[in-house]
Each structure stands twice: as structure tokens, then as C-alpha cells.
Design a protein around this motif. Structure first.
Motif, mmCIF file in Angstrom:
data_model
loop_
_atom_site.group_PDB
_atom_site.id
_atom_site.type_symbol
_atom_site.label_atom_id
_atom_site.label_comp_id
_atom_site.label_asym_id
_atom_site.label_seq_id
_atom_site.Cartn_x
_atom_site.Cartn_y
_atom_site.Cartn_z
ATOM 1 N N HIS A 63 0.880 -1.168 0.000
ATOM 2 C CA HIS A 63 0.000 0.000 0.000
ATOM 3 C C HIS A 63 0.921 1.222 0.000
ATOM 4 O O HIS A 63 1.491 1.577 1.043
ATOM 5 C CB HIS A 63 -0.904 -0.001 1.230
ATOM 6 N N VAL A 64 1.053 1.853 -1.144
ATOM 7 C CA VAL A 64 2.082 2.886 -1.300
ATOM 8 C C VAL A 64 1.747 4.184 -0.573
ATOM 9 O O VAL A 64 2.591 5.070 -0.469
ATOM 10 C CB VAL A 64 2.372 3.167 -2.793
ATOM 11 N N GLU A 65 0.533 4.295 -0.042
ATOM 12 C CA GLU A 65 0.184 5.475 0.745
ATOM 13 C C GLU A 65 0.498 5.271 2.225
ATOM 14 O O GLU A 65 0.261 6.170 3.036
ATOM 15 C CB GLU A 65 -1.293 5.835 0.549
ATOM 16 N N ASN A 66 1.063 4.101 2.562
ATOM 17 C CA ASN A 66 1.406 3.778 3.940
ATOM 18 C C ASN A 66 2.910 3.936 4.148
ATOM 19 O O ASN A 66 3.706 3.230 3.520
ATOM 20 C CB ASN A 66 0.970 2.340 4.260
ATOM 21 N N ALA A 67 3.308 4.838 5.013
ATOM 22 C CA ALA A 67 4.730 5.169 5.182
ATOM 23 C C ALA A 67 5.555 3.963 5.609
ATOM 24 O O ALA A 67 6.666 3.738 5.106
ATOM 25 C CB ALA A 67 4.882 6.307 6.194
ATOM 26 N N GLY A 68 5.040 3.180 6.540
ATOM 27 C CA GLY A 68 5.787 2.028 7.005
ATOM 28 C C GLY A 68 6.011 1.004 5.916
ATOM 29 O O GLY A 68 7.118 0.459 5.769
ATOM 30 N N GLU A 69 4.979 0.730 5.131
ATOM 31 C CA GLU A 69 5.116 -0.236 4.045
ATOM 32 C C GLU A 69 6.078 0.267 2.977
ATOM 33 O O GLU A 69 6.826 -0.520 2.382
ATOM 34 C CB GLU A 69 3.749 -0.545 3.434
ATOM 35 N N VAL A 70 6.078 1.565 2.721
ATOM 36 C CA VAL A 70 6.992 2.127 1.729
ATOM 37 C C VAL A 70 8.440 1.988 2.190
ATOM 38 O O VAL A 70 9.329 1.615 1.417
ATOM 39 C CB VAL A 70 6.639 3.598 1.428
ATOM 40 N N ASN A 115 -2.582 9.055 -4.939
ATOM 41 C CA ASN A 115 -2.085 9.868 -6.057
ATOM 42 C C ASN A 115 -1.016 10.879 -5.665
ATOM 43 O O ASN A 115 -0.195 11.251 -6.500
ATOM 44 C CB ASN A 115 -3.248 10.626 -6.715
ATOM 45 N N LEU A 116 -1.037 11.345 -4.419
ATOM 46 C CA LEU A 116 -0.134 12.419 -4.009
ATOM 47 C C LEU A 116 0.775 12.015 -2.852
ATOM 48 O O LEU A 116 1.996 12.075 -2.964
ATOM 49 C CB LEU A 116 -0.945 13.667 -3.642
ATOM 50 N N THR A 117 0.190 11.569 -1.755
ATOM 51 C CA THR A 117 1.000 11.201 -0.593
ATOM 52 C C THR A 117 1.974 10.082 -0.933
ATOM 53 O O THR A 117 3.135 10.096 -0.499
ATOM 54 C CB THR A 117 0.101 10.784 0.581
ATOM 55 N N ALA A 118 1.534 9.119 -1.712
ATOM 56 C CA ALA A 118 2.412 8.001 -2.092
ATOM 57 C C ALA A 118 3.642 8.475 -2.849
ATOM 58 O O ALA A 118 4.749 7.949 -2.658
ATOM 59 C CB ALA A 118 1.634 6.995 -2.937
ATOM 60 N N VAL A 119 3.477 9.481 -3.691
ATOM 61 C CA VAL A 119 4.609 10.007 -4.461
ATOM 62 C C VAL A 119 5.633 10.646 -3.524
ATOM 63 O O VAL A 119 6.847 10.451 -3.668
ATOM 64 C CB VAL A 119 4.114 11.011 -5.520
ATOM 65 N N TYR A 120 5.150 11.402 -2.560
ATOM 66 C CA TYR A 120 6.042 11.991 -1.550
ATOM 67 C C TYR A 120 6.760 10.908 -0.760
ATOM 68 O O TYR A 120 7.988 10.969 -0.564
ATOM 69 C CB TYR A 120 5.225 12.918 -0.639
ATOM 70 N N LEU A 121 6.032 9.897 -0.285
ATOM 71 C CA LEU A 121 6.638 8.851 0.535
ATOM 72 C C LEU A 121 7.698 8.065 -0.233
ATOM 73 O O LEU A 121 8.795 7.800 0.289
ATOM 74 C CB LEU A 121 5.551 7.900 1.044
ATOM 75 N N LEU A 122 7.385 7.673 -1.437
ATOM 76 C CA LEU A 122 8.326 6.889 -2.239
ATOM 77 C C LEU A 122 9.557 7.709 -2.610
ATOM 78 O O LEU A 122 10.691 7.225 -2.540
ATOM 79 C CB LEU A 122 7.631 6.361 -3.492
#
Length: 265
Positions: A63-70, A115-122
Motif C-alpha cells: 500500500h504505497v500510501e502507507n509510510a511504514g510499508e513504503v 495519487n499524491l502522498t504516495a509520491v512523496y513517501l516513495l
């Protein structure tokens, strides 16, 4: 010898559509591809296609919107394939409710997350390795909805895609002298499974005239394989034919509307 031999490319939303086609092309160019998505069986199908073509692929449901998983994803990638040289932020999705009058906060936040938070986290997760190893490439699939927002994509989708466009500009302006390239690709309508969720799903004839996933994948390949001295800052890729979407827009206006609003229209 492939242009991406020895490179590791992490691709989100890699199970279908643009992500799948991008994975196949980058692997063909020599990259080891890390396939990221939510559905393991779909990712495995893409990995098999890459392997059958002589490439190298690993899968990681995330789940790319999850900081821990990223963070776990990027650490795992480093172990199995080396640090990420190319990040392709492709995962995305639109809301069911499209008119800002009716959309819930929860649905808004869900769209922003993927769409947005995931890009920042990755991006945050791969940047340290890119800076330590002399550069890298971050390619984000935004949308023409970032600059031409309508009810077709919906309020949160357009806002999120505008956000990642801005973020890619920030990234490029901040780290380009460290040889970190940041590219934003803005496709128009693309024939992907996301269209199945439209208020009026396009006909097969209409879909055939749209940008195809492999068209966008070729654009990603271009941006990833240019010499490190060159960056494609932004690339718009749109259908040559413009279709009439007025009926689609009108239908989209009333998804999720309360009954009294529907009766008043």
C-alpha cells in the motif's frame, strides 16, 4: 547491451495498464524491475511475462500510501536488487463521487493518498540512495487533469495530479545539480481499467482512439534512457482525436448526490 543494464527500476501500479507496459519496456532495456501493487496474482503475471522475455523482475504487494510499508519496500528492494535508480510513480485512482458538492472527506483523502502522498513517501524513501550514488531518475505519471480539471476525473483527482506536478518541479529544482532527474508526464485519456469506473464507460471504439498504455510506457522509457546530462522536465501525451465528453460530464455531476438534489435538477 541494454541502455538500462545494471539499473534497478521500481514501478508502482505495475499490475495493469501503464505500469505493466512500463515494466515490460524497462526490463527489455536491461533494468531489474520491482513490480509494486496491491494484487499479488496480477503482479506475478507481469513478472512471468518479464521472465519469459529474458528480463528480471521481483514483486512486492504494497500500500504505497502507507509510510511504514513504503520504507519496508525500499529496504527490501535494496537487499534483493540494489538501490533504486529509477522510480516510476504510476499508481493512481479516481473517486467514485466526482462533484465536490457530494464527495466525502474519507473518499477525498483516499484519492489524495494514492495519487499524491504516495509520491512523496516513495520519493523521500529513495532519495538518500540516489544522492549517495550520484544521481537517479524519478518519473511521475500525472494527468492532463492537473491543468484541465473536469468532472470526468473529479475534484480530488485533478487536485492530486496538480499536486504531484508541482512536487516534481520542486524535486527537479532542488536536486538537479545532484543529478537527480525529476520528470512529470501528463497523459490525456488513456485506455486503462480506470475507465470502467466512469459514469458512462467509453465504448470500445472510443477507447481504441485514446492514448494506449504502451504509448505512455514508451514516453517513460525515453525519459529513463536519455543520458544523465539530459532531463525531460515535463511531457504531455494526448489523443490526436478529441471526443465529445459532454454526456459523460453531465452524468458524472450527479453521482453521489442526495435524492432532493437529483429531483431539483
Amino acid at each position: 547491451m541494454g541502455l538500462l543494464d545494471g539499473k534497478t527500476a521500481l514501478i508502482t501500479g505495475a499490475g495493469t495498464g501503464i505500469g505493466r507496459e512500463t515494466a515490460l519496456l524497462l526490463a527489455e532495456a536491461g533494468a531489474t524491475v520491482i513490480l509494486v501493487g496491491r494484487r499479488p496474482h496480477v503482479l506475478e503475471e507481469v513478472a512471468t511475462a518479464v521472465d519469459d522475455a529474458g528480463g528480471s523482475a521481483f514483486t512486492r504487494p504494497t500500500h504505497v500510501e502507507n509510510a511504514g510499508e513504503v520504507r519496508e519496500l525500499v529496504a527490501w528492494t535494496r537487499e534483493v536488487a540494489g538501490p533504486v535508480d529509477i522510480l516510476v510513480n504510476n499508481a493512481g485512482g479516481a473517486s467514485r463521487v466526482l462533484d465536490v458538492r457530494w464527495i466525502s472527506e474519507a473518499e477525498w483523502n483516499t484519492v489524495m493518498g494514492v495519487n499524491l502522498t504516495a509520491v512523496y513517501l516513495l520519493t523521500q524513501a529513495v532519495l538518500p540512495d540516489m544522492l549517495a550514488h550520484g544521481g537517479g531518475t524519478v518519473i511521475t505519471i500525472s494527468s492532463l487533469a492537473a491543468v484541465r480539471p473536469t468532472l470526468l476525473g473529479g475534484a480530488p483527482y485533478g487536485a492530486a495530479k496538480a499536486g504531484v506536478r508541482n512536487f516534481m518541479t520542486y524535486l527537479r529544482n532542488t536536486f538537479r545539480n545532484d543529478l537527480v532527474r525529476a520528470t512529470c508526464i501528463l497523459p490525456g485519456e488513456v485506455n486503462t481499467p480506470i475507465l470502467d469506473g466512469r459514469a458512462v464507460p467509453p465504448s470500445e471504439e472510443a477507447r481504441a482512439a485514446m492514448v494506449q498504455p504502451q504509448d505512455v510506457a514508451r514516453a517513460v522509457l525515453l525519459c529513463a534512457t536519455l543520458p544523465q546530462r539530459t532531463v525531460v522536465e515535463e511531457l504531455v501525451i494526448a489523443p490526436t482525436l478529441v471526443r465529445d465528453t459532454s454526456a459523460d460530464v453531465e452524468a458524472s455531476r450527479w453521482i453521489g448526490a442526495p435524492e432532493d438534489a437529483r429531483e431539483e435538477r
